[in-house]
Design a protein around this motif. Structure first.
Motif, mmCIF file in Angstrom:
data_model
loop_
_atom_site.group_PDB
_atom_site.id
_atom_site.type_symbol
_atom_site.label_atom_id
_atom_site.label_comp_id
_atom_site.label_asym_id
_atom_site.label_seq_id
_atom_site.Cartn_x
_atom_site.Cartn_y
_atom_site.Cartn_z
ATOM 1 N N ASN A 31 -10.098 -0.430 -0.341
ATOM 2 C CA ASN A 31 -11.540 -0.789 -0.730
ATOM 3 C C ASN A 31 -11.832 -2.251 -0.783
ATOM 4 N N ASP A 32 -10.645 -2.868 -1.259
ATOM 5 C CA ASP A 32 -10.997 -4.519 -1.164
ATOM 6 C C ASP A 32 -10.845 -5.038 0.247
ATOM 7 N N GLN A 52 3.698 0.266 1.640
ATOM 8 C CA GLN A 52 3.661 1.667 2.157
ATOM 9 C C GLN A 52 2.820 2.092 3.191
ATOM 10 N N ASP A 77 4.108 -4.404 5.516
ATOM 11 C CA ASP A 77 5.221 -5.446 4.697
ATOM 12 C C ASP A 77 4.741 -5.839 3.274
ATOM 13 N N LEU A 102 -0.559 2.984 -5.922
ATOM 14 C CA LEU A 102 -1.533 3.370 -4.879
ATOM 15 C C LEU A 102 -2.350 4.802 -5.579
ATOM 16 N N VAL A 110 5.383 0.902 -7.020
ATOM 17 C CA VAL A 110 4.414 -0.183 -7.740
ATOM 18 C C VAL A 110 4.712 -1.842 -7.568
#
Ligand SMILES: C[S@@+](CC[C@H](N)C(=O)[O-])C[C@H]1O[C@@H](n2cnc3c(N)ncnc32)[C@H](O)[C@@H]1O
Length: 187
Positions: A31-32, A52, A77, A102, A110
Motif C-alpha cells: 500500500n505504501d 518476506q 532483503d 505483515l 516482525v
C-alpha cells in the motif's frame, strides 16, 4: 483529525516532489509502495524492501494492477542492508516504515529494534534537507513494546540542531494503537 495511515501519507505529501527518490522500508502488501510510486511520478524512484518473499510478490501485484509507473525497485532483503542497494551519495527525500508483522501473513515475522534503528540511521545519512522519515509504530505484538521503547529513546536523542521529531498519537484508544514518529532533517 487524520487517522494514522492518512496522516503518515500527509507527512510525506507535504515534502516529497515529483522526481524524488524515496524508500518504503517495509513493503508488506504494497500500500505504501503504491502511494510513493504515484507521489514521485514517472521520473522519481522508489526502493521497496521486505524480508518476506510473499510481501515482495504482493507488492509487485499491487503496483502492477494500478497505473504502473515502473519507478519501483523491489528488494527482497532487510532494510538494514540499504548500503548494498543505495549509494551513500544518493539523496533520499522521504521514507516510510510500517513496523510489526505483515497483515494476513506470518505474524511471527516482525520488525526488530536493532535492524529498524540501523536502517533509520542509514537513511538519515542520505536524507535531503527537509526530508522526512515516517515510522508507523505498531507495538501490540510480542516484541513490539521493546521496539517501541528503543525507537523512542533513539528519536529522543537525535540532535535537535539537525532533526526535529514529531510523535502523533491518539491517547484515548484501547489495545495499544499504532502511533507515528516522524523525523525531519532541518540542517
Ligand atoms: C506492517 S507490515 C508492512 C505493511 C505495508 N506497509 C503495507 O502497506 O501493507 C511489516 C512488514 O515488515 C517486514 N519486515 C520485517 N522485518 C524487516 C526488515 N528487517 N526489513 C524489511 N522488511 C521487514 C515484514 O515482512 C512485513 O511485511
Amino acid at each position: 483529525m487524520k487517522t494514522i495511515i492518512p496522516f503518515s501519507h500527509q507527512l510525506l505529501k507535504e515534502i516529497v516532489l515529483k522526481g524524488d527518490t524515496v524508500i518504503d522500508a517495509t513493503c508488506g502488501n504494497g500500500n505504501d509502495t503504491l502511494f510513493l510510486s504515484k507521489l514521485v511520478g514517472q521520473h522519481g524512484k522508489v526502493y521497496g524492501f521486505d524480508i518476506q518473499a510473499a510481501a515482495i510478490v504482493n507488492t509487485r501485484k499491487k503496483i502492477e494492477t494500478e497505473d504502473y509507473l515502473k519507478n519501483v525497485t523491489l528488494i527482497h532483503d532487510g532494510h538494514e542492508a540499504i548500503d548494498k542497494y543505495i549509494a551513500v551519495n544518493e539523496e533520499v527525500a522521504g521514507a516510510i516504515f510500517n513496523l510489526g508483522y505483515l497483515p494476513k501473513g506470518d505474524h511471527a515475522v516482525v520488525t526488530k529494534p536493532v535492524s529498524t534503528i540501523q536502517a533509520v540511521e542509514r537513511i538519515l545519512k542520505r536524507l535531503t534537507l527537509g526530508g522526512r522519515i515516517v515510522l508507523v509504530v505498531y507495538h501490540g505484538h510480542e516484541g513490539g513494546t521493546e521496539e517501541k521503547n528503543h525507537l523512542l529513546t533513539f528519536c529522543e536523542n537525535l540532535d535537535q540542531n539537525y532533526y526535529q521529531v514529531l510523535q502523533y498519537q491518539f491517547i484515548n484508544q484501547k489495545n495499544q494503537p499504532p502511533f507515528i514518529l516522524a523525523v525531519e532533517r532541518i540542517k
